[in-house]
Enzyme design. Structure first.
Site, PDB file in Angstrom:
ATOM      1  N   ASP A  50      -8.142   3.709   1.020  1.00 55.71           N
ATOM      2  CA  ASP A  50      -7.216   4.201   2.044  1.00 55.71           C
ATOM      3  C   ASP A  50      -8.027   4.723   3.232  1.00 55.71           C
ATOM      4  OD1 ASP A  50      -5.355   5.505   3.525  1.00 55.71           O
ATOM      5  OD2 ASP A  50      -4.449   6.588   1.846  1.00 55.71           O
ATOM      6  N   CYS A  96      -1.430   0.818   7.399  1.00 51.90           N
ATOM      7  CA  CYS A  96      -2.869   0.520   7.507  1.00 51.90           C
ATOM      8  C   CYS A  96      -3.247  -0.725   6.695  1.00 51.90           C
ATOM      9  CB  CYS A  96      -3.718   1.704   7.061  1.00 51.90           C
ATOM     10  SG  CYS A  96      -3.530   3.169   8.122  1.00 51.90           S
ATOM     11  N   ARG A  97      -3.338  -0.576   5.377  1.00 52.83           N
ATOM     12  CA  ARG A  97      -3.919  -1.668   4.577  1.00 52.83           C
ATOM     13  C   ARG A  97      -3.001  -2.866   4.398  1.00 52.83           C
ATOM     14  NH1 ARG A  97      -5.105   2.115  -0.308  1.00 52.83           N
ATOM     15  NH2 ARG A  97      -3.227   3.015   0.609  1.00 52.83           N
ATOM     16  N   SER A  98      -1.749  -2.633   3.988  1.00 53.14           N
ATOM     17  CA  SER A  98      -0.908  -3.817   3.703  1.00 53.14           C
ATOM     18  C   SER A  98      -0.497  -4.585   4.960  1.00 53.14           C
ATOM     19  CB  SER A  98       0.289  -3.457   2.808  1.00 53.14           C
ATOM     20  OG  SER A  98       1.163  -2.563   3.412  1.00 53.14           O
ATOM     21  N   ASN A 134       2.289   1.492   4.437  1.00 52.12           N
ATOM     22  CA  ASN A 134       2.599   0.226   5.143  1.00 52.12           C
ATOM     23  C   ASN A 134       2.282   0.326   6.638  1.00 52.12           C
ATOM     24  OD1 ASN A 134       5.450  -2.000   5.718  1.00 52.12           O
ATOM     25  ND2 ASN A 134       3.365  -2.547   5.209  1.00 52.12           N
ATOM     26  N   CYS A 191       0.869  -1.186   0.000  1.00 47.59           N
ATOM     27  CA  CYS A 191       0.000   0.000   0.000  1.00 47.59           C
ATOM     28  C   CYS A 191       0.904   1.233   0.000  1.00 47.59           C
ATOM     29  CB  CYS A 191      -0.964  -0.016   1.184  1.00 47.59           C
ATOM     30  SG  CYS A 191      -0.161   0.036   2.801  1.00 47.59           S
TER      31      CYS A 191
HETATM   32  P1  4NP Z   1      -1.793   2.805   4.086  1.00 43.96           P
HETATM   33  O1  4NP Z   1      -2.453   4.162   4.657  1.00 43.96           O
HETATM   34  O2  4NP Z   1      -1.243   3.142   2.728  1.00 43.96           O
HETATM   35  O3  4NP Z   1      -2.941   1.866   4.040  1.00 43.96           O
HETATM   36  O4  4NP Z   1      -0.720   2.423   5.086  1.00 43.96           O
HETATM   37  C1  4NP Z   1      -1.799   5.375   4.706  1.00 43.96           C
HETATM   38  C2  4NP Z   1      -0.937   5.650   5.734  1.00 43.96           C
HETATM   39  C3  4NP Z   1      -0.318   6.877   5.798  1.00 43.96           C
HETATM   40  C4  4NP Z   1      -0.559   7.831   4.818  1.00 43.96           C
HETATM   41  C5  4NP Z   1      -1.408   7.547   3.789  1.00 43.96           C
HETATM   42  C6  4NP Z   1      -2.023   6.312   3.712  1.00 43.96           C
HETATM   43  N1  4NP Z   1       0.062   9.101   4.913  1.00 43.96           N
HETATM   44  O5  4NP Z   1      -0.255   9.961   4.077  1.00 43.96           O
HETATM   45  O6  4NP Z   1       0.885   9.336   5.795  1.00 43.96           O
END
Ligand code: 4NP
Length: 154
Positions: A123, A12-14, A10, A7
């Site tokens: 997201d 939240c989703r992955s 790294n 993702c």
């Molecule tokens: P992820 O979520 O891609 O599912 O880990 C996010 C975590 C942090 C951010 C964006 C998406 N960020 O902008 O910091």
């Protein structure tokens, strides 16, 4: 068989996909056949544990994500993994741009490969608490489909 979930951050989703899919693999007794990891295309959260909202939602369903630490995807991952599954189209585009011509790894959207009508894991970072449960719903469903698919290939 080595599977990598990717993702943006790294956190939240992955990591959710890594924790859920590892749980599913273990429950099927396939932990010696299928290796699981996750990474982010971005580097903002490298070294950090999963987002507390992600960890809490996962814990409520019995998945422990607290020991995971964020890392950034690296080009060498194209040689290390057989299957690289992106959470959304933006992640997929970023990976396609990094992909060496020699890589034989399979690269796809996680949900598309698993036959879901919904193609992206949204997201949840800037949204409300519901988003984290929705991520878990999509990932549990796609993980089960992926496991059935891989099992048929082993
Ligand atoms: P992820 O979520 O891609 O599912 O880990 C996010 C975590 C942090 C951010 C964006 C998406 N960020 O902008 O910091």
């Amino acid at each position: 068989m080595k599977v990598l979930f990717v993702c943006l951050g790294n956190i939240c989703r992955s990591p959710t996909a890594e924790g859920v899919f590892r749980h599913q693999v273990r429950a099927a007794g396939l932990q010696d056949e299928i290796e699981v990891d996750s990474a982010g295309t971005g580097d903002w959260h490298v070294g950090k544990a999963p987002d507390s909202r992600t960890a809490r939602a996962a814990r409520q369903r019995g998945y422990a994500l607290d020991d995971l630490r964020a890392r950034q995807f690296e080009v060498a991952d194209f040689q290390r993994f057989d299957l690289i599954l992106a959470m959304d189209r933006s992640n997929l585009r970023d990976l396609q741009a990094l992909r060496p011509a020699t890589s034989r790894a399979e690269l796809d959207l996680f949900l598309r490969r698993c036959g879901q009508a919904e193609q992206e894991v949204p997201d949840p970072y800037y949204g409300g608490a519901d988003g984290f449960d929705q991520v878990l719903d999509l990932i549990e469903c796609a993980g089960a489909a992926l496991l059935a698919d891989l099992r048929a290939q082993l």
